[in-house]
Design a protein around this motif. Structure first.
Motif, PDB file in Angstrom:
ATOM      1  N   ARG A  80     -15.543  -1.640   2.717  1.00  0.00           N
ATOM      2  CA  ARG A  80     -15.682  -0.525   3.668  1.00  0.00           C
ATOM      3  C   ARG A  80     -15.493   0.807   2.964  1.00  0.00           C
ATOM      4  O   ARG A  80     -16.219   1.777   3.201  1.00  0.00           O
ATOM      5  CB  ARG A  80     -14.653  -0.680   4.788  1.00  0.00           C
ATOM      6  N   SER A  81     -14.516   0.870   2.043  1.00  0.00           N
ATOM      7  CA  SER A  81     -14.227   2.099   1.322  1.00  0.00           C
ATOM      8  C   SER A  81     -15.368   2.507   0.411  1.00  0.00           C
ATOM      9  O   SER A  81     -15.594   3.695   0.176  1.00  0.00           O
ATOM     10  CB  SER A  81     -12.946   1.924   0.490  1.00  0.00           C
ATOM     11  N   ARG A 121       0.839  -1.188   0.000  1.00  0.00           N
ATOM     12  CA  ARG A 121       0.000   0.000   0.000  1.00  0.00           C
ATOM     13  C   ARG A 121       0.879   1.246   0.000  1.00  0.00           C
ATOM     14  O   ARG A 121       2.037   1.208   0.386  1.00  0.00           O
ATOM     15  CB  ARG A 121      -0.870   0.072   1.270  1.00  0.00           C
ATOM     16  N   ARG A 136      -7.423   0.675   8.380  1.00  0.00           N
ATOM     17  CA  ARG A 136      -7.167   0.942   6.975  1.00  0.00           C
ATOM     18  C   ARG A 136      -7.700   2.313   6.565  1.00  0.00           C
ATOM     19  O   ARG A 136      -8.476   2.935   7.277  1.00  0.00           O
ATOM     20  CB  ARG A 136      -7.816  -0.147   6.112  1.00  0.00           C
ATOM     21  N   VAL A 143      -8.316  -9.136   3.815  1.00  0.00           N
ATOM     22  CA  VAL A 143      -8.254  -7.775   4.352  1.00  0.00           C
ATOM     23  C   VAL A 143      -8.533  -6.745   3.264  1.00  0.00           C
ATOM     24  O   VAL A 143      -9.286  -5.790   3.468  1.00  0.00           O
ATOM     25  CB  VAL A 143      -6.885  -7.510   5.008  1.00  0.00           C
ATOM     26  N   THR A 144      -7.944  -6.946   2.089  1.00  0.00           N
ATOM     27  CA  THR A 144      -8.168  -6.013   0.983  1.00  0.00           C
ATOM     28  C   THR A 144      -9.627  -6.001   0.565  1.00  0.00           C
ATOM     29  O   THR A 144     -10.212  -4.942   0.301  1.00  0.00           O
ATOM     30  CB  THR A 144      -7.291  -6.387  -0.224  1.00  0.00           C
ATOM     31  N   HIS A 197       0.012   5.069   1.630  1.00  0.00           N
ATOM     32  CA  HIS A 197      -1.005   5.759   2.417  1.00  0.00           C
ATOM     33  C   HIS A 197      -0.705   7.252   2.496  1.00  0.00           C
ATOM     34  O   HIS A 197       0.447   7.653   2.608  1.00  0.00           O
ATOM     35  CB  HIS A 197      -1.044   5.239   3.869  1.00  0.00           C
ATOM     36  N   LEU A 216      -9.793   3.825  -0.832  1.00  0.00           N
ATOM     37  CA  LEU A 216      -8.776   2.971  -1.426  1.00  0.00           C
ATOM     38  C   LEU A 216      -8.928   2.957  -2.951  1.00  0.00           C
ATOM     39  O   LEU A 216      -9.928   2.488  -3.483  1.00  0.00           O
ATOM     40  CB  LEU A 216      -8.896   1.545  -0.881  1.00  0.00           C
ATOM     41  N   VAL A 266      -8.867  -3.924   9.300  1.00  0.00           N
ATOM     42  CA  VAL A 266      -9.711  -3.103   8.436  1.00  0.00           C
ATOM     43  C   VAL A 266     -10.010  -1.761   9.084  1.00  0.00           C
ATOM     44  O   VAL A 266     -10.043  -0.721   8.423  1.00  0.00           O
ATOM     45  CB  VAL A 266     -11.022  -3.851   8.101  1.00  0.00           C
ATOM     46  N   GLU A 289     -11.576  -4.148   3.089  1.00  0.00           N
ATOM     47  CA  GLU A 289     -11.237  -2.734   2.996  1.00  0.00           C
ATOM     48  C   GLU A 289     -11.938  -2.072   1.815  1.00  0.00           C
ATOM     49  O   GLU A 289     -12.438  -0.952   1.919  1.00  0.00           O
ATOM     50  CB  GLU A 289      -9.729  -2.583   2.861  1.00  0.00           C
TER      51      GLU A 289
END
Length: 228
Positions: free
Chosen positions: A134-135, A93, A155, A127-128, A95, A159, A152, A131
């Protein structure tokens, strides 16, 4: 300059100069960093392919070179972090302090093209996937392990995916940075909120290198154009 509007007359697919300007507006640095990293990764993959007969060798070389090159460039930018230790040993990643993030993913043949809609070649990791859900404001899938939930929560808020599709001869790669509209539980992208399409990048494209020239006695900065 090219912009493809959606049904609400809002630009959602950007190409050429529009893509570069939109990328800079969102991420705060030049898209040339991504393009030049892709060129170097192609050249590395081409050299690997000369030494190994396995197709996977060149593909692996390209991916690792692209990730390494991009992260090295981004990690020195203000407010950005791309250290491996920040990934919690999961997918690479980059960030930004405000929650923006950039992940890497191999796309299908539509990657880097304004027509069609690319998909991911492989299902993202747990996890991705969570994420991304969620994003994109989806209800997160029920997590089997508490450590996934904790990961998460830490994160980023938004994303984006750096999608690439490498040609089998290592001469070009389709490249774009896109924001998923949604993702299913099995990892399929349900649509794209915005696509910043850089098109096809060639291994022999030129790289602009800015350096201090010891032979230059003035305060000017020398710019070297490399096609190696």
């Amino acid at each position: 300059m090219s912009v493809q509007p959606d049904f609400a007359d809002n630009p959602r697919i950007l190409t050429a100069d529009s893509a570069s300007m939109e990328f800079f507006r969102i991420f705060g640095f030049s898209a040339d960093k991504l393009k030049e990293a892709a060129i170097r990764a192609l050249r590395s993959a081409r050299e690997t392919d000369d030494m190994h007969s396995q197709l996977s060798a060149a593909g692996s070389s390209f991916y690792h070179s692209l990730v390494s090159e991009v992260r090295a460039e981004i990690d020195i930018l203000d407010d950005w972090s791309a250290n491996r230790s920040d990934d919690n040993k999961t997918s690479p990643r980059a960030h930004r302090a405000d929650g923006l993030a950039l992940a890497f993913a191999q796309g299908t043949a539509a990657t880097g093209r304004s027509t069609g809609s690319p998909q991911l070649r492989k299902k993202p990791g747990t996890v991705t996937l969570l994420e991304l859900q969620r994003s994109t404001s989806q209800d997160p899938q029920q997590m089997e392990f508490e450590r996934f939930s904790e990961a998460v929560e830490e994160r980023p808020q938004t994303l984006w995916l750096l999608l690439f599709h490498r040609s089998t001869d290592n001469e070009s790669v389709g490249l774009e940075v896109s924001l998923p509209l949604g993702v299913s539980d099995d990892g399929k992208i349900l649509g794209w909120d915005k696509r910043i399409v850089f098109g096809e990048i060639g291994a022999n494209d030129q790289i602009m290198e800015v350096r201090d020239d010891e032979r230059n006695t003035s305060d000017d900065v020398a710019v070297t154009i490399s096609a190696r």
